[in-house]
Design an enzyme around this catalytic site. Structure first.
Site, short mmCIF file in Angstrom:
data_model
loop_
_atom_site.label_atom_id
_atom_site.label_comp_id
_atom_site.label_asym_id
_atom_site.label_seq_id
_atom_site.Cartn_x
_atom_site.Cartn_y
_atom_site.Cartn_z
N LYS A 222 5.95 0.03 -8.46
CA LYS A 222 5.97 -1.11 -9.58
C LYS A 222 6.51 -0.68 -10.76
O LYS A 222 6.75 0.61 -11.05
CB LYS A 222 4.51 -1.56 -9.62
CG LYS A 222 4.21 -2.59 -8.53
CD LYS A 222 2.96 -3.20 -8.74
CE LYS A 222 2.66 -4.38 -7.71
NZ LYS A 222 1.29 -4.82 -7.96
N ARG A 256 -1.96 -1.55 -0.80
CA ARG A 256 -0.73 -2.43 -0.35
C ARG A 256 0.51 -1.44 -0.80
O ARG A 256 0.73 -1.03 -1.78
CB ARG A 256 -1.07 -3.52 -1.21
CG ARG A 256 0.19 -4.43 -0.92
CD ARG A 256 -0.03 -5.90 -1.49
NE ARG A 256 0.75 -6.90 -1.12
CZ ARG A 256 2.08 -6.91 -1.89
NH1 ARG A 256 2.30 -6.22 -2.83
NH2 ARG A 256 2.97 -7.54 -1.41
#
Lengths: 287, 172
Positions: A222, A256
């Site tokens: 991210k 995740r």
């Protein structure tokens, strides 16, 4: 707390790898690599072989972009879920959607979890999860609208806001009839957060774990990792794994991820350091 | 030797391997066959069981195998001992060319129930080779035991350390 995701139950000391499977032409990390159904299916086969307990199938990228209709989202994910259900009965199938109508269709096709990355934008999603006995992931978005980026958001205390919103969502799911052991909370790094917010959430993740709800973290490649290291997508694995290690130390249960094998090794190592998991096979100095 | 019909003391010799302790348990047991052999042999011992070990670690492993504290007195014995730890280059004590001969000798004495031979074993060499429990083995002769039969349940060196699990049926 024991996690029950429809047919599968996991002991309260188990950690779970949730592998990302995008049925999108434009997701940030893979740039549409698994847009074609066969490519997505091959990824499911790969991550299952790598030991992922969960696949998280998504039909719409999180970032802003072309409007995807309900019909188009369903076309991307429903039949695909049915195919994975048939070929991988042992795999927990999560679908990344905020829409109740899509949630209903994928649960009917065999999905076990609804991963609502947008924090309850569609209030009926919890009713769908309850109707099917499916699990639900309750995320924090800081009030931003679906598929928007954060802009100049401030919090008095970002962790307090994350805990307040995710546990309120969890209670709402519980009240709607979702079993307590099927509800997971997710601080949602980068969602409604600048990099400083995401770093603080990581640093203080133990406070979220202390709520008693199982915590899911979605850290993989991210922007908060990229901005911390000034590295583009594609060069963020090491930073991702560092954030993963801290999250594991604090007790996150579900990860995740894009990279299943590397994340599993990091989480297992940290879980053993924390004294929550025996080593795989220790004989050094013990023979 | 035959032990059929003999009802005297029973003796088990087992190695004081720390990996057998619960606090060192792994997800995959690195000493599964050894653990199974130890469990079978210890189950063969009637209570009360006295433990002979050269150190606290040996006692800890023995009580872990018994699943209870050892008895202060008693005719049946659990003796914690093993051969050298120098049988290969990867062994805890590295490869020592004297290890194979020492272990062959010790193994033969255990198989024969030869208490005098155990008492006469070169314990200085044994210490060099990281063998364990030799003082306890040497002390058996003074107990006046007569070994009627010996059964070898385990004989292997999976980590370059020589382990045996041996059961002796003694005459009364």
């Amino acid at each position: 707390m024991t996690l029950r995701l429809r047919s599968r139950a996991f002991a309260d000391d188990a950690t779970l790898m949730m592998a990302i499977v995008n049925r999108t032409p434009d997701s940030f990390y893979d740039q549409g690599a698994t847009w074609a159904e066969e490519a997505a299916y091959e990824r499911v086969v790969l991550v299952a072989a790598q030991g992922a307990e969960i696949v998280d199938i998504g039909g719409i990228k999180a970032a802003p972009g072309a409007e995807i209709s309900v019909a188009e989202e369903k076309a991307r994910v429903v039949d695909f879920v049915a195919r994975v259900r048939e070929t991988h009965p042992e795999l927990v199938i999560s679908v990344d959607t905020w829409r109740a109508e899509v949630g209903d269709a994928v649960c009917a096709a065999g999905a076990d979890v609804l991963n609502d990355a947008w924090g309850g934008a569609d209030p009926e999603l919890v009713d769908v999860a309850a109707a099917y006995g499916a699990g639900i992931v309750c995320t924090h978005t800081g009030g931003v609208r679906v598929r928007t980026r954060p802009h100049r958001i401030e919090y008095d205390d970002v962790v307090a806001a994350v805990i307040a919103d995710t546990t309120a969502y969890a209670e709402r799911a519980l009240a709607a009839g979702v079993p307590r052991e099927s509800i997971v909370i997710d601080p949602a790094h980068d969602f409604g957060k600048n990099t400083f917010h995401s770093l603080e959430v990581t640093r203080r993740l133990d406070e979220m774990v202390a709520t008693g709800w199982p915590v899911l973290v979605s850290l993989s490649n991210k922007d908060f990792v990229g901005e911390t290291l000034d590295l583009p997508v594609g060069q963020r694995l090491t930073g991702t794994l560092a954030a993963t290690a801290v999250s594991a130390w604090h007790g996150a249960r579900v990860y995740r991820v894009h990279e299943v094998v590397e994340t599993r090794q990091v989480v297992d190592t940290v879980w053993s350091i924390a004294g929550r998991r025996p080593p795989a096979r220790a004989i050094r100095g013990l023979a | 030797m035959t032990g059929r019909g003999v009802s005297g003391p029973r003796v088990v010799i087992a190695p004081p391997v720390p990996a057998l302790l619960g606090r060192y348990a792994s997800l995959q047991d690195p000493v599964g066959p050894l653990r199974a052999a130890c469990a079978g042999a210890v189950g063969w011992l009637d209570e009360p069981v006295r433990v002979l070990a050269d150190d606290g670690q040996g006692h800890a492993v023995a009580e872990s195998l018994l699943g209870r504290p050892a008895d202060a007195a008693g005719g049946n014995l659990l003796v914690m001992a093993n051969g050298s730890a120098c049988r290969t280059e990867k062994a805890p004590g590295h490869l020592d060319p004297r290890a194979a001969g020492f272990d062959a000798r010790l193994g033969a004495l255990l198989a024969a129930g030869d208490l005098a031979g155990l008492a006469a074993l070169d314990r200085g060499l044994g210490r060099d080779l990281l063998a364990a429990g030799l003082e306890s083995l040497a002390g058996l002769q003074a107990l006046g035991l007569q070994v009627a039969s010996a059964t070898i349940d385990y004989d292997d060196d999976p980590f370059g350390v020589q382990y045996w699990v041996v059961r002796w049926q003694c005459e009364s």
